[in-house]
Scaffold this motif. Structure first.
Motif, mmCIF file in Angstrom:
data_model
loop_
_atom_site.group_PDB
_atom_site.id
_atom_site.type_symbol
_atom_site.label_atom_id
_atom_site.label_comp_id
_atom_site.label_asym_id
_atom_site.label_seq_id
_atom_site.Cartn_x
_atom_site.Cartn_y
_atom_site.Cartn_z
ATOM 1 N N UNK A 198 -11.065 14.511 -10.706
ATOM 2 C CA UNK A 198 -11.616 13.387 -11.461
ATOM 3 C C UNK A 198 -11.025 12.045 -11.027
ATOM 4 N N UNK A 199 -9.983 12.094 -10.209
ATOM 5 C CA UNK A 199 -9.352 10.860 -9.719
ATOM 6 C C UNK A 199 -10.312 10.160 -8.760
ATOM 7 N N UNK A 200 -10.744 8.970 -9.137
ATOM 8 C CA UNK A 200 -11.753 8.262 -8.353
ATOM 9 C C UNK A 200 -11.227 7.847 -6.972
ATOM 10 N N UNK A 201 -10.060 7.253 -6.929
ATOM 11 C CA UNK A 201 -9.502 6.787 -5.655
ATOM 12 C C UNK A 201 -8.483 7.773 -5.109
ATOM 13 N N UNK A 202 -8.932 8.587 -4.169
ATOM 14 C CA UNK A 202 -8.023 9.495 -3.478
ATOM 15 C C UNK A 202 -7.704 8.821 -2.150
ATOM 16 N N UNK A 203 -6.526 8.243 -2.069
ATOM 17 C CA UNK A 203 -6.188 7.486 -0.867
ATOM 18 C C UNK A 203 -6.009 8.396 0.336
ATOM 19 N N UNK A 204 -6.615 7.987 1.441
ATOM 20 C CA UNK A 204 -6.583 8.763 2.680
ATOM 21 C C UNK A 204 -5.147 9.062 3.107
ATOM 22 N N UNK A 205 -4.266 8.065 3.053
ATOM 23 C CA UNK A 205 -2.877 8.262 3.480
ATOM 24 C C UNK A 205 -2.182 9.319 2.625
ATOM 25 N N UNK A 206 -2.504 9.357 1.329
ATOM 26 C CA UNK A 206 -1.895 10.351 0.430
ATOM 27 C C UNK A 206 -2.420 11.744 0.764
ATOM 28 N N UNK A 207 -3.726 11.861 0.979
ATOM 29 C CA UNK A 207 -4.328 13.150 1.339
ATOM 30 C C UNK A 207 -3.736 13.631 2.665
ATOM 31 N N UNK B 148 9.648 9.057 1.903
ATOM 32 C CA UNK B 148 9.147 7.714 2.207
ATOM 33 C C UNK B 148 9.019 7.453 3.706
ATOM 34 N N UNK B 149 9.902 8.025 4.502
ATOM 35 C CA UNK B 149 9.821 7.832 5.954
ATOM 36 C C UNK B 149 8.544 8.464 6.490
ATOM 37 N N UNK B 150 8.268 9.692 6.062
ATOM 38 C CA UNK B 150 7.051 10.374 6.501
ATOM 39 C C UNK B 150 5.822 9.648 5.966
ATOM 40 N N UNK B 151 5.837 9.232 4.703
ATOM 41 C CA UNK B 151 4.697 8.529 4.117
ATOM 42 C C UNK B 151 4.388 7.259 4.906
ATOM 43 N N UNK B 152 5.426 6.540 5.286
ATOM 44 C CA UNK B 152 5.226 5.319 6.077
ATOM 45 C C UNK B 152 4.595 5.649 7.423
ATOM 46 N N UNK B 153 5.070 6.694 8.091
ATOM 47 C CA UNK B 153 4.528 7.081 9.391
ATOM 48 C C UNK B 153 3.076 7.542 9.281
ATOM 49 N N UNK B 154 2.758 8.311 8.238
ATOM 50 C CA UNK B 154 1.379 8.767 8.035
ATOM 51 C C UNK B 154 0.478 7.558 7.766
ATOM 52 N N UNK B 155 0.969 6.635 6.949
ATOM 53 C CA UNK B 155 0.186 5.438 6.631
ATOM 54 C C UNK B 155 -0.084 4.620 7.896
ATOM 55 N N UNK C 56 0.833 -1.208 0.000
ATOM 56 C CA UNK C 56 0.000 0.000 0.000
ATOM 57 C C UNK C 56 0.867 1.258 0.000
ATOM 58 N N UNK C 57 1.926 1.265 0.796
ATOM 59 C CA UNK C 57 2.823 2.427 0.845
ATOM 60 C C UNK C 57 3.440 2.658 -0.535
ATOM 61 N N UNK C 58 3.820 1.591 -1.223
ATOM 62 C CA UNK C 58 4.372 1.713 -2.583
ATOM 63 C C UNK C 58 3.319 2.294 -3.530
ATOM 64 N N UNK C 59 2.065 1.879 -3.367
ATOM 65 C CA UNK C 59 0.973 2.401 -4.199
ATOM 66 C C UNK C 59 0.761 3.895 -3.922
ATOM 67 N N UNK C 60 0.810 4.269 -2.644
ATOM 68 C CA UNK C 60 0.634 5.674 -2.260
ATOM 69 C C UNK C 60 1.778 6.529 -2.815
ATOM 70 N N UNK C 61 3.005 6.004 -2.745
ATOM 71 C CA UNK C 61 4.170 6.722 -3.273
ATOM 72 C C UNK C 61 4.015 6.930 -4.777
ATOM 73 N N UNK D 172 1.584 9.733 -5.355
ATOM 74 C CA UNK D 172 2.208 11.032 -5.095
ATOM 75 C C UNK D 172 3.079 11.461 -6.271
ATOM 76 N N UNK D 173 3.864 10.530 -6.806
ATOM 77 C CA UNK D 173 4.755 10.848 -7.930
ATOM 78 C C UNK D 173 3.984 11.119 -9.215
ATOM 79 N N UNK D 174 3.116 10.187 -9.586
ATOM 80 C CA UNK D 174 2.502 10.224 -10.911
ATOM 81 C C UNK D 174 1.206 11.017 -11.011
ATOM 82 N N UNK D 175 0.448 11.119 -9.934
ATOM 83 C CA UNK D 175 -0.825 11.841 -9.993
ATOM 84 C C UNK D 175 -0.720 13.236 -9.396
ATOM 85 N N UNK D 176 0.195 13.401 -8.436
ATOM 86 C CA UNK D 176 0.301 14.683 -7.734
ATOM 87 C C UNK D 176 1.570 15.452 -8.085
ATOM 88 N N UNK D 177 2.525 14.789 -8.753
ATOM 89 C CA UNK D 177 3.781 15.445 -9.110
ATOM 90 C C UNK D 177 4.652 15.772 -7.917
#
Length: 113
Positions: free
Chosen positions: A89-98, A25-32, A7-12, A15-20
């Protein structure tokens, strides 16, 4: 690789491809991890960006309760900005990414230190 790591890899990737955004990664893991078991539930793992009640929940439960912020119009402005960055228009906005983007927006990384 465990389910959470997948899931963390999917969120990353989001962030890269949909949000630019190049993710910290350390913070993303902690937020997740901070999202708890919600990341494993299809409904709870996403944010319905077009539903005002859902955005209020993000504001109250994450920004105010979790990050300890004071309520004000800047909170909803930041949430709307994050939803815009993610793509309305992005259907799946993952909570961890937001939550990750909101944490970065308000400079609250130390909260996860």
């Amino acid at each position: 690789m465990g389910k959470r790591d997948e899931l963390i890899a999917k969120y990353a990737d989001d962030l890269k491809n949909k949000c630019g955004i190049e993710p910290d990664m350390t913070l993303l893991e902690k937020v997740t991890i901070g999202c708890g078991p919600a990341i494993y539930n299809d409904d709870a793992s996403t944010v319905a960006g077009s539903q005002p009640a859902e955005l209020e929940t993000v504001k109250n439960n994450f920004l105010i309760k979790k990050l300890g912020m004071s309520d004000g119009p800047e909170l909803m402005d930041a949430i709307n900005s994050v939803i815009e960055t993610y793509g309305k228009s992005e259907r799946n906005k993952y909570r961890a990414v937001v939550y990750y983007m909101l944490t970065k927006h308000f400079g609250k990384e130390a909260h996860y230190g």
